[in-house]
Design a protein around this motif. Structure first.
Motif, short mmCIF file in Angstrom:
data_model
loop_
_atom_site.label_atom_id
_atom_site.label_comp_id
_atom_site.label_asym_id
_atom_site.label_seq_id
_atom_site.Cartn_x
_atom_site.Cartn_y
_atom_site.Cartn_z
N GLN A 29 9.81 -12.58 -0.34
CA GLN A 29 9.54 -13.02 1.03
C GLN A 29 9.35 -11.83 1.97
OE1 GLN A 29 8.63 -15.77 1.73
NE2 GLN A 29 9.19 -16.65 -0.23
N ILE A 30 10.27 -10.85 1.82
CA ILE A 30 10.17 -9.69 2.73
C ILE A 30 8.95 -8.85 2.39
CG2 ILE A 30 11.43 -7.76 3.74
CD1 ILE A 30 14.01 -9.11 2.89
N SER A 31 8.57 -8.80 1.10
CA SER A 31 7.33 -8.09 0.75
C SER A 31 6.16 -8.72 1.50
CB SER A 31 7.04 -8.17 -0.74
OG SER A 31 8.16 -7.88 -1.49
N PHE A 32 6.13 -10.05 1.49
CA PHE A 32 5.03 -10.73 2.19
C PHE A 32 5.10 -10.49 3.69
CE2 PHE A 32 4.08 -13.09 -1.69
CZ PHE A 32 2.70 -13.06 -1.62
N MET A 33 6.32 -10.32 4.21
CA MET A 33 6.44 -10.02 5.63
C MET A 33 5.76 -8.68 5.92
SD MET A 33 9.80 -10.03 8.00
CE MET A 33 10.50 -8.44 7.69
N TRP A 34 5.96 -7.68 5.05
CA TRP A 34 5.30 -6.38 5.29
C TRP A 34 3.79 -6.53 5.22
CZ3 TRP A 34 8.96 -4.71 7.72
CH2 TRP A 34 10.22 -4.46 7.23
N ILE A 35 3.33 -7.37 4.28
CA ILE A 35 1.88 -7.62 4.19
C ILE A 35 1.39 -8.21 5.51
CG2 ILE A 35 0.11 -9.06 3.11
CD1 ILE A 35 0.86 -6.96 1.21
N LEU A 36 2.12 -9.18 6.04
CA LEU A 36 1.71 -9.80 7.30
C LEU A 36 1.70 -8.79 8.43
CD1 LEU A 36 3.47 -13.30 7.14
CD2 LEU A 36 1.08 -12.74 6.72
N PHE A 177 9.42 -3.13 -7.41
CA PHE A 177 8.29 -2.20 -7.43
C PHE A 177 7.26 -2.60 -6.37
CE2 PHE A 177 3.99 -1.30 -9.06
CZ PHE A 177 4.06 0.09 -9.10
N PHE A 178 6.89 -3.89 -6.37
CA PHE A 178 5.89 -4.32 -5.38
C PHE A 178 6.45 -4.34 -3.97
CE2 PHE A 178 3.48 -5.87 -9.07
CZ PHE A 178 2.28 -5.26 -8.76
N TYR A 179 7.75 -4.59 -3.88
CA TYR A 179 8.37 -4.53 -2.55
C TYR A 179 8.15 -3.16 -1.93
CZ TYR A 179 11.64 -4.23 1.22
OH TYR A 179 12.16 -4.04 2.46
N PHE A 180 8.47 -2.12 -2.69
CA PHE A 180 8.36 -0.78 -2.11
C PHE A 180 6.91 -0.37 -1.89
CE2 PHE A 180 12.81 -0.48 -3.43
CZ PHE A 180 13.33 -0.09 -2.21
N LEU A 181 6.01 -0.85 -2.76
CA LEU A 181 4.59 -0.58 -2.52
C LEU A 181 4.13 -1.17 -1.19
CD1 LEU A 181 2.34 -0.88 -5.69
CD2 LEU A 181 2.74 1.08 -4.22
N THR A 182 4.51 -2.43 -0.95
CA THR A 182 4.09 -3.05 0.32
C THR A 182 4.76 -2.35 1.50
OG1 THR A 182 5.82 -4.70 0.09
CG2 THR A 182 3.62 -5.36 -0.60
N PHE A 183 6.03 -2.00 1.34
CA PHE A 183 6.74 -1.36 2.44
C PHE A 183 6.10 -0.01 2.78
CE2 PHE A 183 10.49 1.14 4.05
CZ PHE A 183 10.57 0.47 5.26
N ILE A 184 5.76 0.75 1.75
CA ILE A 184 5.13 2.06 1.99
C ILE A 184 3.75 1.89 2.63
CG2 ILE A 184 4.13 4.08 0.83
CD1 ILE A 184 6.50 3.76 -1.20
N THR A 185 2.99 0.91 2.14
CA THR A 185 1.67 0.67 2.73
C THR A 185 1.81 0.30 4.20
OG1 THR A 185 1.05 -0.23 0.60
CG2 THR A 185 -0.50 -0.55 2.39
N MET A 186 2.80 -0.55 4.51
CA MET A 186 3.03 -0.94 5.91
C MET A 186 3.37 0.30 6.75
SD MET A 186 5.38 -1.57 8.42
CE MET A 186 6.99 -1.71 7.66
N LEU A 187 4.28 1.14 6.22
CA LEU A 187 4.65 2.35 6.96
C LEU A 187 3.43 3.24 7.19
CD1 LEU A 187 8.05 3.67 5.55
CD2 LEU A 187 7.59 2.52 7.71
#
Lengths: 351, 247
Positions: A29-36, A177-187
């Motif tokens: 859910q939080i990964s998707f939040m970073w995507i949003l 793994f995907f969580y941190f990928l999305t988080f880094i992309t968001m950052l």
């Protein structure tokens, strides 16, 4: 103000880094939040900072998604066979193939939309106001229909992204793994935009929003800035698309890739909710929106879209300028809008 | 005196409407020239033709020795020919300083300049120019929150920020408090004398234009009716007829 900012950044960073371990059940859910957050931030480059209401950024999302998955597969296996026969059963990526494919896929998922934005930008960004909005709306829909007709990427059937390779951690590890990928992309998205908005780039985008004719009359080649802005958005949205394709695992042309009715609308709503034309607005808007949305899906299942509709109406009526816009109206001094009092006394009265 | 701007037999039609018909004028380097005429006589159309807002149907426009009638607006502006608007056009949702910074003229616009920081000395220059027009204390307010007259002053300051060779001013005193008008005339003269900027001014206020301009052109029904010194124009029967509707 400076110190407050530092605390805010610190808190978000700590939350972002610890969230998957603090709330393991909500990782996805939080990964998707970073995507949003990425989608809202990049929509705001056009819709907020530049004043061009685009419905077409979803185009780059879908392109990124398809390009990424196709690269991941096509690098090692025949893409046609994969999509025709549910290739994930026949072909298996080794871990090194998987990660090599994913890196190459994500890079291309960024670059190809940038090229597309540059190519179509010159024609489309010449339109203004409603004409631009309608034209970009058409773009997203047309792309979905087109993708639904291309056999090699699965046509209307859709295609699967490569599954997580065997022998390298369980599904929990995959999510992390995907969580941190999305988080880094968001950052990266946030940091880049924050940097760019403080440059001449940001100033001119605002000038285009406020009065494009005047900006041209002052000698600014506005088209260059408009195209460049769209390329920036396309880059980050494309990568987000590539990530979502892998997280969901299944790519469908109109519901997931060129999902104008969901992601395409959400990115606009989130930016407006948070306050368009501000750096933090889209971030806050996306977070608030995601929390509400997930709440609706959990507690009002069956009525979730009705609840979402009510939320949209409330946003438009009570927060037309968004959360940040509302704050700015309440506390203009906090945003640096001050009349210089010491100066007022020294002011030479204009005769 | 060498002329910086030469308009040669320019015509502009909108369908059947002849907005400009064989209009010619020339503006000497460093001078202040007025352009008058009744409403709808084609003054603003002529300005738009000069700066490249729309293509002209016939004629030639030469600025600083270069043919500019086919150039787009930003390219003309980059050559140093700027115009202001009758209805103020400012960037309403950013503050005055930012309005000024946007207006500074980047000689080149490539990836490096687009993503480079706005130099510190520009901010200083912006503040000085805002002082010059008397808006310094309001420099951090959103430009859209300024009054109409203040926006006009801001627009003038923005034009100066660009360091043009020549300014086309479309009714610089329209809608401005009469006590402020003298302040604006003084500033325009300073702009001309000390900054060395040539001015072409559209103006309906006869007192203003007679005090300001060394030479005046009068348009009527899209055609050049008369030209000459303020004295000659004042006593020209055709000009009086055009304004008062006689004949």
């Amino acid at each position: 103000m400076k110190r407050n900012n530092l605390i805010l950044y610190g808190a978000l960073l700590v939350f972002g880094l610890l969230a998957p371990f603090l709330f393991p059940a909500f990782k996805l859910q939080i990964s998707f939040m970073w995507i949003l957050v990425i989608l809202a931030l990049t929509w705001d480059v056009q819709g907020g900072q530049m004043g061009y209401n685009t419905f077409g950024n979803i185009l780059f999302f879908g392109i990124g998604m398809y390009i990424c998955a196709s690269t991941q597969i096509g690098l090692f296996f025949p893409l046609e066979e994969w999509t025709a026969s549910g290739g994930e059963k026949t072909f298996l990526h080794t871990p090194s193939q998987y990660f090599l494919g994913l890196s190459a896929g994500l890079v291309l998922a960024g670059i190809v939309p940038v090229v597309v934005a540059a190519l179509i930008g010159y024609g489309i960004l010449g339109l203004r106001g409603h004409y631009f909005a309608i034209c970009t709306l058409g773009l997203g829909i047309a792309a979905g229909e087109l993708a639904g007709g291309i056999e090699i990427i699965g046509a209307g059937q859709g295609m699967t992204a490569p599954p997580w390779p065997k022998g390298i951690g369980d599904t929990e590890f995959r999510s992390e793994f995907f969580y941190f990928l999305t988080f880094i992309t968001m950052l990266a998205t946030f940091t880049f935009l924050r940097w760019a908005y403080q440059r001449r780039f940001g100033l001119v985008l605002n000038a285009i929003r406020d009065n494009e004719d005047k900006a041209e009359a002052m000698g600014i080649h506005t088209m260059r800035y408009k195209i460049l802005g769209w390329m920036v958005s396309a880059f980050f949205v494309g990568i987000a698309g590539g990530l979502v394709g892998n997280m969901v695992g299944y790519i469908e042309p109109t519901e997931i890739a060129f999902a104008g009715a969901t992601y395409g609308v959400f990115m606009i709503l989130m930016a407006i909710l948070g306050g368009k034309g501000t750096l933090w607005g889209p971030v806050i808007g996306a977070m608030v929106f995601h929390i509400f949305k997930e709440g609706f899906w959990t507690f009002f299942l069956g009525w979730q879209y009705v609840a979402l509709g009510v939320l949209i109406v409330v946003i438009v009526i009570f927060f037309p300028e968004g959360i940040m816009g509302w704050l700015r109206e309440k506390f203009p001094e906090r945003f640096g809008e001050v009349v210089d009092e010491a100066d007022r006394k020294a002011q030479v009265v204009l005769k | 005196m060498a002329s910086i701007l030469r308009v040669d037999k320019v015509s502009k039609y909108f369908g059947g409407v002849k907005a400009n018909q064989d209009v010619s004028l020339s503006v000497g380097t460093g001078s202040i020239v007025g352009l008058i005429g009744p409403n709808g006589s084609g003054k603003t159309t002529l300005f738009n033709s000069i700066v490249g807002t729309h293509p002209i149907d016939r004629g030639a426009i030469e600025f600083d020795g270069r043919e500019i009638s086919t150039l787009p607006v930003p390219a003309v502006a980059k050559l140093g020919l700027l115009r202001t608007f009758q209805q103020t056009r400012i960037f309403g949702k950013v503050n005055c300083i930012q309005n000024m910074l946007i207006s500074s003229n980047p000689t080149k616009e490539n990836l490096i300049t687009i993503f480079s920081k706005v130099p510190e000395e520009l901010t200083e220059k912006a503040e000085n120019l805002l002082k010059f027009v008397g808006l310094h204390q309001k420099r951090k307010l959103l430009a859209g929150d300024l009054s109409f007259g203040q926006q006009k002053l801001l627009e003038l300051a923005m034009a100066l920020m660009n360091e043009p060779k020549m300014l086309l001013l479309d009714e610089p005193t329209a809608g401005i408090n009469p006590t402020l008008i003298n302040g604006i005339i003084d500033r325009l003269i300073t702009v001309n004398k000390e900054f060395g900027i040539t001015l072409l001014v559209i103006e309906h206020n006869m007192r203003v234009i007679m005090n300001l301009a060394q030479e005046i052109y009068c348009l009527a029904h899209g055609e050049m009716l008369a030209s000459g010194t303020p004295e000659e124009i004042k006593n020209d029967q055709r000009v009086l007829d055009a304004y008062l509707g006689a004949g």
